[in-house]
Every structure is written in structure tokens, then in C-alpha cells.
Write a protein that holds these residues in place. Structure first.
Motif, PDB file in Angstrom:
ATOM      1  N   ARG A  75       3.236   0.201  -9.291  1.00 34.44           N
ATOM      2  CA  ARG A  75       2.328  -0.929  -9.253  1.00 34.44           C
ATOM      3  C   ARG A  75       2.136  -1.171 -10.973  1.00 34.44           C
ATOM      4  NH1 ARG A  75      -0.847   0.729  -5.912  1.00 34.44           N
ATOM      5  NH2 ARG A  75      -0.410  -0.463  -4.059  1.00 34.44           N
ATOM      6  N   SER A  76       1.902  -0.132 -11.457  1.00 35.66           N
ATOM      7  CA  SER A  76       1.482  -0.529 -12.964  1.00 35.66           C
ATOM      8  C   SER A  76       2.571  -1.132 -13.743  1.00 35.66           C
ATOM      9  CB  SER A  76       1.246   0.899 -13.610  1.00 35.66           C
ATOM     10  OG  SER A  76       1.060   0.809 -15.039  1.00 35.66           O
ATOM     11  N   LEU A  77       3.850  -0.713 -13.438  1.00 34.82           N
ATOM     12  CA  LEU A  77       5.041  -1.333 -13.789  1.00 34.82           C
ATOM     13  C   LEU A  77       4.985  -2.853 -13.529  1.00 34.82           C
ATOM     14  CD1 LEU A  77       7.739   1.261 -13.656  1.00 34.82           C
ATOM     15  CD2 LEU A  77       6.781   0.621 -15.749  1.00 34.82           C
ATOM     16  N   ALA A  78       4.944  -2.939 -12.342  1.00 36.06           N
ATOM     17  CA  ALA A  78       4.894  -4.467 -11.866  1.00 36.06           C
ATOM     18  C   ALA A  78       4.064  -5.305 -12.481  1.00 36.06           C
ATOM     19  CB  ALA A  78       4.844  -4.486 -10.260  1.00 36.06           C
ATOM     20  N   ALA A  79       2.351  -4.661 -12.712  1.00 36.61           N
ATOM     21  CA  ALA A  79       1.741  -5.504 -13.465  1.00 36.61           C
ATOM     22  C   ALA A  79       1.979  -5.902 -14.617  1.00 36.61           C
ATOM     23  CB  ALA A  79       0.167  -4.662 -13.347  1.00 36.61           C
ATOM     24  N   SER A  80       2.593  -4.940 -15.640  1.00 34.95           N
ATOM     25  CA  SER A  80       2.880  -5.094 -16.786  1.00 34.95           C
ATOM     26  C   SER A  80       4.017  -6.062 -17.031  1.00 34.95           C
ATOM     27  CB  SER A  80       3.651  -3.915 -17.447  1.00 34.95           C
ATOM     28  OG  SER A  80       3.995  -3.875 -18.816  1.00 34.95           O
ATOM     29  N   SER A  81       5.010  -5.936 -15.872  1.00 34.60           N
ATOM     30  CA  SER A  81       6.113  -6.974 -16.097  1.00 34.60           C
ATOM     31  C   SER A  81       5.555  -8.537 -15.562  1.00 34.60           C
ATOM     32  CB  SER A  81       7.095  -6.777 -14.986  1.00 34.60           C
ATOM     33  OG  SER A  81       7.883  -5.623 -15.544  1.00 34.60           O
ATOM     34  N   LEU A  82       4.808  -8.583 -14.830  1.00 30.17           N
ATOM     35  CA  LEU A  82       4.134  -9.894 -14.259  1.00 30.17           C
ATOM     36  C   LEU A  82       3.436 -10.490 -15.622  1.00 30.17           C
ATOM     37  CD1 LEU A  82       2.640  -9.612 -10.610  1.00 30.17           C
ATOM     38  CD2 LEU A  82       4.285 -11.362 -11.584  1.00 30.17           C
ATOM     39  N   GLY A  83       2.873  -9.733 -16.442  1.00 28.56           N
ATOM     40  CA  GLY A  83       2.042 -10.174 -17.464  1.00 28.56           C
ATOM     41  C   GLY A  83       3.063 -10.923 -18.554  1.00 28.56           C
ATOM     42  N   LYS A  84       4.189 -10.634 -18.460  1.00 26.89           N
ATOM     43  CA  LYS A  84       5.124 -11.090 -19.646  1.00 26.89           C
ATOM     44  C   LYS A  84       6.151 -12.034 -19.040  1.00 26.89           C
ATOM     45  CE  LYS A  84       5.243  -6.339 -21.635  1.00 26.89           C
ATOM     46  NZ  LYS A  84       6.126  -5.119 -21.933  1.00 26.89           N
ATOM     47  N   ILE A  85       6.717 -12.004 -17.992  1.00 28.08           N
ATOM     48  CA  ILE A  85       7.527 -13.125 -17.430  1.00 28.08           C
ATOM     49  C   ILE A  85       6.962 -14.378 -16.965  1.00 28.08           C
ATOM     50  CG2 ILE A  85       9.128 -11.102 -16.773  1.00 28.08           C
ATOM     51  CD1 ILE A  85       8.763 -11.635 -13.927  1.00 28.08           C
ATOM     52  N   ASP A  86       5.862 -14.384 -16.388  1.00 30.51           N
ATOM     53  CA  ASP A  86       5.298 -15.753 -15.819  1.00 30.51           C
ATOM     54  C   ASP A  86       3.633 -15.891 -16.297  1.00 30.51           C
ATOM     55  OD1 ASP A  86       5.344 -18.038 -14.723  1.00 30.51           O
ATOM     56  OD2 ASP A  86       4.697 -17.344 -12.763  1.00 30.51           O
ATOM     57  N   PRO A  87       3.340 -15.918 -17.583  1.00 29.94           N
ATOM     58  CA  PRO A  87       2.027 -16.429 -17.968  1.00 29.94           C
ATOM     59  C   PRO A  87       1.533 -17.553 -17.080  1.00 29.94           C
ATOM     60  CG  PRO A  87       3.287 -15.891 -19.651  1.00 29.94           C
ATOM     61  CD  PRO A  87       4.123 -16.084 -18.781  1.00 29.94           C
ATOM     62  N   GLY A  88       0.223 -17.434 -16.499  1.00 28.67           N
ATOM     63  CA  GLY A  88      -0.318 -18.386 -15.864  1.00 28.67           C
ATOM     64  C   GLY A  88       0.090 -18.564 -14.238  1.00 28.67           C
ATOM     65  N   THR A 135       0.893  -1.249   0.040  1.00 31.37           N
ATOM     66  CA  THR A 135       0.001   0.024   0.186  1.00 31.37           C
ATOM     67  C   THR A 135       0.711   1.361  -0.102  1.00 31.37           C
ATOM     68  OG1 THR A 135      -0.142  -0.051   2.437  1.00 31.37           O
ATOM     69  CG2 THR A 135      -2.079  -0.923   1.239  1.00 31.37           C
ATOM     70  N   THR A 136       2.108   1.082   0.160  1.00 32.91           N
ATOM     71  CA  THR A 136       3.013   2.199   0.338  1.00 32.91           C
ATOM     72  C   THR A 136       3.480   2.618  -1.192  1.00 32.91           C
ATOM     73  OG1 THR A 136       4.802   0.599   0.638  1.00 32.91           O
ATOM     74  CG2 THR A 136       3.728   1.771   2.580  1.00 32.91           C
ATOM     75  N   VAL A 137       3.455   1.873  -2.206  1.00 31.18           N
ATOM     76  CA  VAL A 137       4.027   2.230  -3.268  1.00 31.18           C
ATOM     77  C   VAL A 137       2.928   3.002  -4.148  1.00 31.18           C
ATOM     78  CG1 VAL A 137       5.600   0.211  -3.643  1.00 31.18           C
ATOM     79  CG2 VAL A 137       3.377   0.017  -4.511  1.00 31.18           C
ATOM     80  N   ASP A 138       3.493   3.787  -5.083  1.00 33.18           N
ATOM     81  CA  ASP A 138       2.468   4.576  -5.842  1.00 33.18           C
ATOM     82  C   ASP A 138       2.104   3.824  -7.089  1.00 33.18           C
ATOM     83  OD1 ASP A 138       4.583   4.361  -7.727  1.00 33.18           O
ATOM     84  OD2 ASP A 138       5.118   6.669  -7.490  1.00 33.18           O
ATOM     85  N   ASP A 139       0.940   4.596  -7.630  1.00 31.57           N
ATOM     86  CA  ASP A 139       0.304   3.853  -8.768  1.00 31.57           C
ATOM     87  C   ASP A 139       1.177   3.448 -10.062  1.00 31.57           C
ATOM     88  OD1 ASP A 139      -2.168   3.710  -7.402  1.00 31.57           O
ATOM     89  OD2 ASP A 139      -2.854   5.491  -8.386  1.00 31.57           O
TER      90      ASP A 139
END
Length: 1009
Positions: free
Chosen positions: A480-493, A473-477
Motif C-alpha cells: 500500500r505504501s508503494l502504491a501511495a508513493s507511485s500515485l503521488g508521482k504519476i497523476d498529480p491532482g 484490505t488484503t494487501v500488506d502495508d
């Protein structure tokens, strides 16, 4: 080709062999003529294997020259193979070839998959090998075994070895050599024999690499010059029986030609034969011609690295001294060769890890990757990937964590970390820290995320760190958006990632941008995931998020919901709902059209939407578009689209969309074609709707006589407007290929005096598509060319069409020549006519004469002359007048003309001395603009073909007062392709009063005659 020129080999050696196969003593004139005809018909493929084995300084330049000079050979489809280091490591005269590479295995995925399959019967052994490869310090071994042959040898070695991997390439090859003898137990050899044979193989390999002409193909006389003693003959026989040497063919004297088992073993044996580092480098600073500089010869690099990896204790000090000499090398030439020596040392410390100043070398390389001239920066980045990865990563992390460097430097470090060592935990940890940091700028954090995506695929540490970022809850949007984007690419499923992304989607505290990114990542991370689909549908129905986010939710549904019944049902429900707005319904309609082609409920819903009187035009338009994708050929959909097309109550855009969708789904559909033809024949149809129907027929009615007849009827009608007639003309050009009725109608239109020039132009263009070989079409186009009543644009279009439908036709060539020689034709049309001549008939003497005449004219514009020269290049490669005219055009003040002249020169005559002199004069000019000078420098880098040309450039550059970044890059390119002693001599000679410069002045100030 065994030293023969390509054309000579094909028409003498190869064709003679063909004649013998068919029972002839030699190649007859008829056989040769038939062979030429095959070339002219583009029916010949040439496969040139092993280009890097040609006995010439630059095989790429030499074979390109032979292509040009051989004339008709350039018309063949040419496929050639060569080593990557040749293709990438020198001036590439074939850079317009399509490039395909035999890729290595990826590590660890494909390498480990191969290992597990190899050890399927003893899986534990395979696991042990995979674990050993992952150990720190084994990175160079990882690189080696990406090659399938070396990986096979490693598996064989591991299966019979002691379960240990060496630290160096040389150590691995030593194991391979030992194993090789063991596998050839049928050739009983003693330890002494093996040792003696290895020594002789080393001598042979060293001599072969040193003599480029015999580097890979070893002539029998050359082999015998090494194995010359009586006892050596026994060793030679042993080498052949074991397979270290193999007979691969015969030379022109029908003597055997040999090669090593593999080139990499040749390099290893050579490394074992060298006991003094001065063999690679013996620097004589004031007189390099007296020195030895194999460190700058590409063929020695791998041998040098193997030598540095040798484990003999007595070589340790020698290796220390050698790398000291590399890093302290002074070239006296603005550091060009100092950099090259330093880069070699950087690669070398990966093999010789005991070097005392390794950290200093890597720190310097890291600095150059961040703050140096462009050319050096790229080379430094490449060197960083070849060195000791542990040390390189440590140095980059220090930069990343430093508080004294700027954001740009930190960003460069993050970028480099993403290229060096996939899966390295130290690098991953540092990049995650940057991603979480609040003190670096957004660009650096984005680069950290991008690097994590490259090195963290499937890595649990990376995934856990990114999920943690999503949950904090301490990181900015933005983070979080960058983390979401990266997750979508490095570990599908990944279930944790999916849950976190869904939670982010449902959150009421994040901004729309972050939610949109989460939706995008869900679209990539797990196609078909029901929880993700449900969350996206919920987002699509939400009234509190912005349209952009809902659109992204729809897009993601298209990605992950293909064929998914839940997604389809949800979208259908949205379509049928009376409570959602039209925008949401439109999005649902569009998504349905993509995720479930053929779904009956979806089709019925879309048809219902089309027929509804309560939805807005935008929604209806989207429904029409979706129908065009969801079920090509569906009769109900086609009927609904036709009804929409006929409607008088919808707006023009919707009607256009209906027509366009019909063009997509009605291909060859008789119902659709019939409906469109009926529309065309309607007397109460407005012109706009009729024109839309014409366009759709042009897409779906190919070859359909009913459709062609309807379009012809329109062409001949006196009641339709000009726009409809023009569209009908274009559509006939799409669907009427070879149809005599269509051709006759277009010819009639060409000859009409009542239609405007634009219609004539379109008719000529369509004839160029459908009238190939048709005498009536050819005659009509020639008449149009000769007409004095049509405009120049139409006349050229006729010429261009003629060039397509009847290449080589003498009447066509004569008409184009006449057009070129016209005194009342504007330059643009003359340019286009010249271009058509360049395509119409290779080698035609009349065409060549006309183009030469145009080149010599003083009344035409430079751009026209440029087109003429370019066309000459096509039909008469190597034409000297064209080359001279192009050189003259280099003085043009028009940038386009200048650039085209440079490009044409590069294609027509790379290496032209006069062109190089002209470019050098422009480079040194104080009156040309920097943008022009930049193109000149780049052009010189491409056009230089041999050392004599490079020497001239280096001489001029050293004497030039404005030796800045732009010119450094050009000199660096020369330095990469020149022996050091030649560059040194040229650098210290400033005179450039060459024959080429004198010839240039003669051309520039004398009219070409």
C-alpha cells in the motif's frame, strides 16, 4: 575552418578578414597583440559549429589536441556543437566540457501538442494522426517524429495524404520524398526525371557516406564526379532547384561546397542505392583485410536500418539472409564483434518485422541484459530499446512471470519494462501484478513501482490499479505504501488518488511508515487541495502517531500549503494552543516559516513564541529559524532576535540560532547591523555571544563601513579572546572587499608578533579575498612569505592569497619559487606552493623552471612531484618533462599519487605512448592490488586516443593470462572504436616489445635529468 588548424585559422584567415573590415590590407602586429591580450584577459568566446564534420577519424581527439597545442586558445570560453552519436559513440577527449543537448519532443505529450496546434483549424484530422501514431507497430515512427523537422514533414504529409502511416522509417521517408516533389510544383518534373534524379542522389549519398572526409560537406569536384555525364548536369541543376542539394559555402580554393537538404535524407537516398546486402558485410573469416565490414562503421547504421525497411518484394530474401549473417557472425576475437553484429540485428528487426527468428534474437538480448559482463549488459539494454517493442515487452513479461528465475532476474526485467514503451498496457498489467504479488521480494516490487511511475504517467489503467491496491484490505502495508508513493508521482491532482491517500492517512489499521508515505505523496499530488490540507493538519495534531509521521505531515503541508489560508490558520492555531506539546508547536513554527513568508499573524506568533518564558529552548530555536525565513528585514523580528541574543536566560544553542537567523534576515538592514555592533561594543557581553554577533555581521554587513569599523576595533582590542578576534578576521574577509581600513587592519594583524599562527593564517586568507591589486596587502603578504618566524601553513596561505590578489606579479612568483626551493619546508606546503604557481601566471618561465626543478628532485615526496607536474600542466601545456615525470609516478605505491599522475597525464598529454606502455605494464603486473589494476584499466580506456594505441592494448590483452571481466571492458571499449580487421590482426599478434615499452624502461630506471 575548411581544413585549417584552429590557431592558424584564427590568426591568419579570420583575423585577416577582421582587418579588411576595418580598412586594413592585412592583420597588423598591433591587431594580433590586441587579440592575444583578449585571450589572456579571458574575453574571448569561440563557437565551433559542426564538429562532427571535421575530416578526421576522431574529431573530439583532434580538436582537444589543437586546444592543448595552441596554448592561449585554451583560455577562451569554448562552445562547440556536434551530433550526439559522435559525442557518445567514441573516446571523448572533451569529457570535462559541460554538456547540453537539443532535446527531442517527448512522446506523446509534446508530439501530440504540436500536432493539435498544427491542425487547430481541422482538429479532427489532428486527432486521427495522434490515433494512428498510437497503433501497435508504429513505435519506430513515434521515435522518428520526436524530431521537430520530421514531425513538421509528417503533419504536411498527413494533411495531403490518404490517412495512413507506414510501418517503417524507409516507408515514412518515401512519403516525405514524394511530398517534397509535390511541394516544389514550381519545378515541373516528370516521373522519369524524378526517378533518374533519385538514382543519382543515391549514388552521391552512398559515395559521400563511404568517404568520411566528404560525408556532409560535398566538394564541387566530388559532386561533379558523380554527376559527370552531360545529361547529369540537368539533373544536378534540378537537385539544386528543388532543394535536395544546397550550396552551403566555399572551400579553400573558393569552389562551392554542397550539402543535402538534411543528413537523414542523405542516408535514405544511400539506402535506396544499395541492392546487395554484401555491400554492408562480406566476411572473410581468416583474412578480414580482404572483407567488407560496414556493419561496424557508425556512419552506416542508419542507412542499414533504412535499407532493412525498404518495401520492395525482391529484397525480402536478401534482408532475411543479411540478418542471418549478422546473428551468426563469428569474429574469432572473444565475441566482441559478434555482440556488435547481434545488436545491429536487434535494431534491424524493428524495420524488417518479417524476419523468421526475431523472437529468438530478442530472447537472447533479454538474457544478456540480465546475466552478462557489465559492458555487454549496458549495450544489450540499449539494443532492447531500439528493437521491436511488442516482441521485447512480451519477452520481458515472460521473464517477470516465470516461476523458475530468481528475484534478481525478475527485478532486472521489471527495470527494463520501465524504459521501453511508456503507456504499453501489456507492460503495465504485468508490473501491476508484480506489485500485488506476495511471492516476490520487496526489492522487485519496489522496482515494479518505479517502472510504473516511468511508463504510467497519466495512464488511467495504472492509476485505477494503484487506487485499487490502496483500497484493498488484503494487501500488506508495504504494498500500500508503494502504491501511495507511485500515485503521488504519476497523476498529480487525481481526485480518486487524493481521496484514497486521505483515507490511508486517517486509517487506524495501517502502520506509521505507510501513513508517512501517504502524507509524502499528498505533498506532491495536489498543492493547495483543501481536503488534503485538512487531513495533514489533523495528522499534525494527532497524539497517536509517531513524531516522524507528524514531521512528514508538516513537510507535506509546506509542499502543498504555500499561501493557503486554511493551512496558515491551522498552523497559527497550533502555535497558540495551550494543549499541544512543544514538539508539535515547533513543527508548526517551522512550517509557517516556509509556507507564508510575510504573514503578519505568523510573524507576531513567532515573535510571541520567542519572548515566551514557558516554551522550551528547542521550540524557541525553531521559532528563531522560522523568523529568519518568513520575512527578511522585518524590524519586529529583528528586534526580537536581538533581544534573544542579549538574553542571559536562554541556552547557547538558542542564542546561536538567533544570531544565525539575524544573519539570514538582516542583510543590509541598518537596524540589525546597528544592534549587532552595539552588542559587540557592550562591556558586559560574554565572549561566546560576541563571537556569534561577529559571525552574523560577516553575513549581513557587506560593504557597511559601520560594521567594518566595529570589526576592525575588535581586531585591535586587547580585551577580546583569540576566538573572537579570529572570527572578526574571517568576517572582514567577507564584507570588507577593497576597504582600505579593513586591509590595513589585516596587514597590521599579519605583522603582529603577539597573535598565534592560526590568526596569521586567517588574516592572510582574508586578505586574499578583499585585497586584490592592493600594494600594501601584496607587500605584507610577501614579507610574511619571507619571514622565518611563521609556520609553514601560514607561509603557504600567504602564497595562495598572493596568487589570488595579484596574478602575474613578479615578486609573488619569486616568493613562491623561493618557497619551492626551500630545504626546510615540508612536502605538503611545497605541494600547495606548486599548486599556487600553476594558477598565478600562465607561461611564466621562472615558474616553469622552478616546477621542472622540483620534478627532477630526488628528495621530495611523490605527491609533491605530482602537484608540480599538475601545475606545469596549467602553465605550460604539453611540457615533455612533466609528462615524463608523471609516467615515472605511475610506479608509485601511494594510491593517491598514482591516481593524480594518471589524471594529470590524461589532461596534459592524452595519447602519450610511454604512459600507455606504463599503464599496460601495471595492468599485467602480478604484484599490484586489484583496486589499482581496476583504476589502470579505467585510465587506459580514457587515455587511448587512436587506433595505434588501441592496437597495442589489444595485443597485450589477448596475451594476458588473467583476461577477466575488468579487462574485457577495456577490450570492448577498443572494439567499439576500431575497424574490425585492425582489431582482428592485433588480437592475433602477441608481441608488445614496442618502442614505447623500451622508452618506458629508460624512464623508469634512469633518473630524469
Amino acid at each position: 575552418m575548411r581544413g585549417q588548424k584552429l590557431k592558424s585559422y584564427l590568426f591568419e584567415t579570420w583575423l585577416t578578414q577582421v582587418a579588411e573590415k576595418i580598412g586594413k590590407a592585412e592583420a597588423t602586429k598591433q591587431l594580433k597583440d590586441d587579440f592575444v591580450a583578449l585571450f589572456n584577459q579571458n574575453n574571448v568566446w569561440l563557437l565551433l559549429d559542426g564538429l562532427d564534420e571535421m575530416s578526421t577519424f576522431n574529431p573530439l581527439t583532434e580538436i582537444a589536441r589543437q586546444f592543448r597545442e595552441a596554448g592561449l586558445i585554451s583560455q577562451a570560453r569554448i562552445v562547440l556543437t556536434c551530433r550526439v552519436n559522435l559525442w557518445d559513440g567514441s573516446i571523448n577527449a572533451l569529457d570535462d566540457f559541460d554538456t547540453y543537448r537539443s532535446l527531442d519532443f517527448s512522446y506523446p505529450e509534446q508530439v501530440e501538442r504540436f500536432i493539435h496546434k498544427w491542425f487547430a483549424a481541422i482538429p479532427e484530422t489532428g486527432k486521427q494522426l495522434c490515433t494512428a501514431l498510437k497503433e501497435s507497430g508504429k513505435e519506430r515512427i513515434q521515435d522518428l517524429v520526436k524530431n521537430p523537422l520530421r514531425l513538421t514533414l509528417l503533419c504536411l504529409n498527413w494533411q495531403s495524404g490518404d490517412g495512413k502511416l507506414p510501418d517503417t522509417q524507409a516507408g515514412l521517408y518515401q512519403q516525405f520524398v514524394d511530398d517534397f516533389y509535390m511541394w516544389r510544383e514550381d519545378e515541373a518534373t516528370t516521373s522519369v526525371q524524378r526517378q533518374e534524379l533519385n538514382v543519382k542522389l543515391g549514388e552521391l549519398a552512398k559515395e559521400a557516406i563511404d568517404k568520411e572526409a566528404t560525408r556532409f560537406r560535398l566538394q564541387e569536384d566530388f559532386v561533379n564526379s558523380v554527376f559527370k555525364e552531360k545529361k547529369d548536369k540537368v539533373l544536378l541543376k534540378l537537385a539544386l532547384n528543388c532543394g535536395w542539394l544546397n550550396r552551403i559555402g566555399i572551400d579553400t580554393n573558393r569552389k562551392p561546397v554542397y550539402a543535402f537538404f538534411h543528413a537523414s535524407f542523405q542516408e535514405y537516398f544511400a539506402a535506396k542505392a544499395i541492392d546487395d546486402w554484401h555491400f554492408f558485410l562480406n566476411h572473410v573469416p581468416k583474412n578480414p583485410t580482404q572483407g567488407t565490414y560496414r556493419i561496424f562503421e557508425p556512419q552506416w547504421k542508419q542507412t542499414i536500418l533504412l535499407w532493412l525497411g525498404r518495401e520492395e518484394e525482391n529484397l525480402k530474401q536478401q534482408k532475411q539472409d543479411f540478418i542471418d549473417a549478422l546473428v551468426s557472425f563469428k569474429d574469432g576475437c572473444r565475441k566482441f564483434y559478434e555482440y556488435r553484429a547481434y545488436f545491429l540485428a536487434t535494431a534491424g528487426i524493428a524495420e524488417f518485422r518479417d524476419y523468421l527468428k526475431a523472437n529468438e534474437i530478442i530472447a537472447q538480448i533479454v538474457e544478456w541484459t540480465i546475466d552478462s559482463l557489465d559492458s555487454i549488459e549496458e549495450e544489450a539494454k540499449s539494443a532492447l530499446q531500439q528493437t521491436d517493442r511488442t516482441k521485447a515487452i512480451t519477452a520481458l513479461v515472460e521473464v517477470l512471470q516465470s516461476t523458475t528465475v530468481d528475484d534478481s532476474t525478475r527485478e532486472q526485467a521489471a527495470s527494463s519494462l520501465g524504459k521501453i514503451d511508456p503507456g504499453n498496457e501489456f507492460a503495465i498489467k504485468a508490473l501491476v501484478e508484480v506489485l500485488q504479488s506476495t511471492t516476490v521480494d520487496d526489492s522487485t516490487r519496489e522496482q515494479a513501482a518505479s517502472s510504473l511511475e516511468k511508463i504510467g504517467t497519466g495512464n488511467e489503467i495504472v492509476i485505477a490499479a494503484l487506487v485499487r491496491l490502496l483500497e484493498l484490505t488484503t494487501v500488506d502495508d508495504s504494498t500500500r505504501s508503494l502504491a501511495a508513493s507511485s500515485l503521488g508521482k504519476i497523476d498529480p491532482g487525481n481526485e480518486i488518488a487524493i481521496a484514497a491517500l486521505i483515507q490511508l492517512l486517517q486509517s487506524t489499521t495501517v502502520d506509521d511508515s505507510t501513513r508517512k508515505q501517504a502524507a509524502s505523496s499528498l505533498g506532491k499530488i495536489d498543492p493547495g487541495n483543501e481536503f488534503a490540507i485538512k487531513a495533514l493538519v489533523q495528522l499534525l495534531q494527532s497524539t497517536t502517531v509517531d513524531d516522524s509521521t507528524r514531521k512528514q505531515a508538516a513537510d507535506s503541508l509546506e509542499e502543498i500549503g504555500t499561501g493557503n489560508e486554511i493551512a496558515i490558520a491551522a498552523l497559527v492555531q497550533l502555535l497558540q494552543s495551550t494543549t499541544v506539546d512543544d514538539s508539535t508547536r515547533s513543527l508548526a513554527a517551522d512550517s509557517l516559516g516556509k509556507i507564508d513568508p510575510g504573514n503578519k499573524i505568523a510573524i507576531a506568533t513567532l515573535v510571541q513564541l520567542l519572548q515566551s518564558t514557558t516554551v522550551d529552548d528547542s521550540t524557541r530555536s525553531l521559532a528563531a529559524d522560522s523568523l529568519g525565513k518568513i520575512d527578511p528585514g522585518n524590524k519586529i523580528a529583528i528586534a526580537a532576535l536581538v533581544q534573544l541574543l542579549q538574553s542571559t536566560t536562554v541556552d547557547d544553542y538558542t542564542r546561536w540560532q538567533a544570531a544565525d537567523s539575524l544573519g539570514e534576515i538582516g542583510t543590509d538592514n541598518e537596524f540589525a547591523i546597528t544592534a549587532l555592533v552595539q552588542l559587540l561594543q557592550s562591556t558586559n557581553l560574554d565572549d561566546y555571544t560576541r563571537s556569534l554577533a561577529v559571525d552574523s555581521l560577516g553575513k549581513i554587513g557587506t560593504g557597511n563601513e559601520f560594521a567594518i569599523a566595529a570589526l576592525v576595533q575588535l581586531l585591535q582590542s586587547t580585551t577580546v579572546d583569540d576566538d573572537t578576534r579570529k572570527r572578526a578576521t574571517d568576517s572582514l574577509g567577507e564584507i570588507g572587499t577593497g576597504n582600505e581600513i579593513a586591509i590595513a587592519a589585516l596587514v597590521q594583524l599579519l605583522q603582529s608578533t603577539t597573535v598565534d599562527d592560526d590568526t596569521h593564517w586567517r588574516a592572510a586568507s582574508s586578505l586574499g579575498k578583499i585585497g586584490t591589486g592592493n600594494e600594501i596587502a601584496i607587500t605584507a603578504l610577501v614579507q610574511l612569505l619571507q619571514s622565518t618566524t611563521v609556520d609553514d601553513s601560514t607561509r603557504w596561505r600567504a602564497a595562495d592569497s598572493l596568487g589570488k590578489i595579484d596574478p602575474g606579479n613578479e615578486i609573488v612568483i619569486a616568493a613562491l619559487v623561493q618557497l619551492l626551493q626551500s630545504t626546510n619546508l615540508d612536502d605538503r606546503i611545497r605541494c600547495l606552493a606548486a599548486s599556487s604557481l600553476g594558477k598565478i601566471d600562465s607561461g611564466n618561465e621562472i615558474a616553469i623552471a622552478a616546477l621542472v626543478q622540483l620534478l627532477q628532485s630526488t628528495t621530495v615526496h611523490d605527491s609533491t612531484r605530482s602537484y608540480a607536474a599538475d601545475s606545469l600542466k596549467e602553465i605550460d601545456p604539453g611540457n615533455e618533462i612533466a609528462s615524463a615525470a608523471l609516467v615515472q609516478l605511475l610506479q608509485s605505491t601511494d594510491f593517491f599519487t598514482y591516481y593524480k599522475a594518471v589524471y594529470s597525464l590524461y589532461k596534459i598529454d592524452p595519447g602519450n605512448e610511454i604512459a600507455i606502455a606504463a599503464l599496460m605494464q601495471l595492468l599485467q603486473s602480478t604484484t599490484v592490488h586489484d583496486s589499482t589494476r581496476k583504476v589502470v584499466a579505467s585510465s587506459l580506456g580514457r587515455i587511448l586516443q587512436d587506433n595505434q594505441h588501441r592496437i597495442a592494448v589489444v595485443k597485450a590483452l589477448n596475451g594476458y593470462w588473467r583476461f577477466d571481466k575488468m579487462y574485457y571492458g577495456l577490450a570492448w571499449k577498443c572494439a567499439q572504436n576500431m575497424p574490425y580487421h585492425e582489431f582482428y590482426q592485433a588480437w592475433h599478434q602477441h608481441n608488445f616489445a614496442t618502442r614505447a615499452m623500451r622508452s618506458l624502461k629508460k624512464i623508469l630506471f634512469t633518473r630524469i635529468i
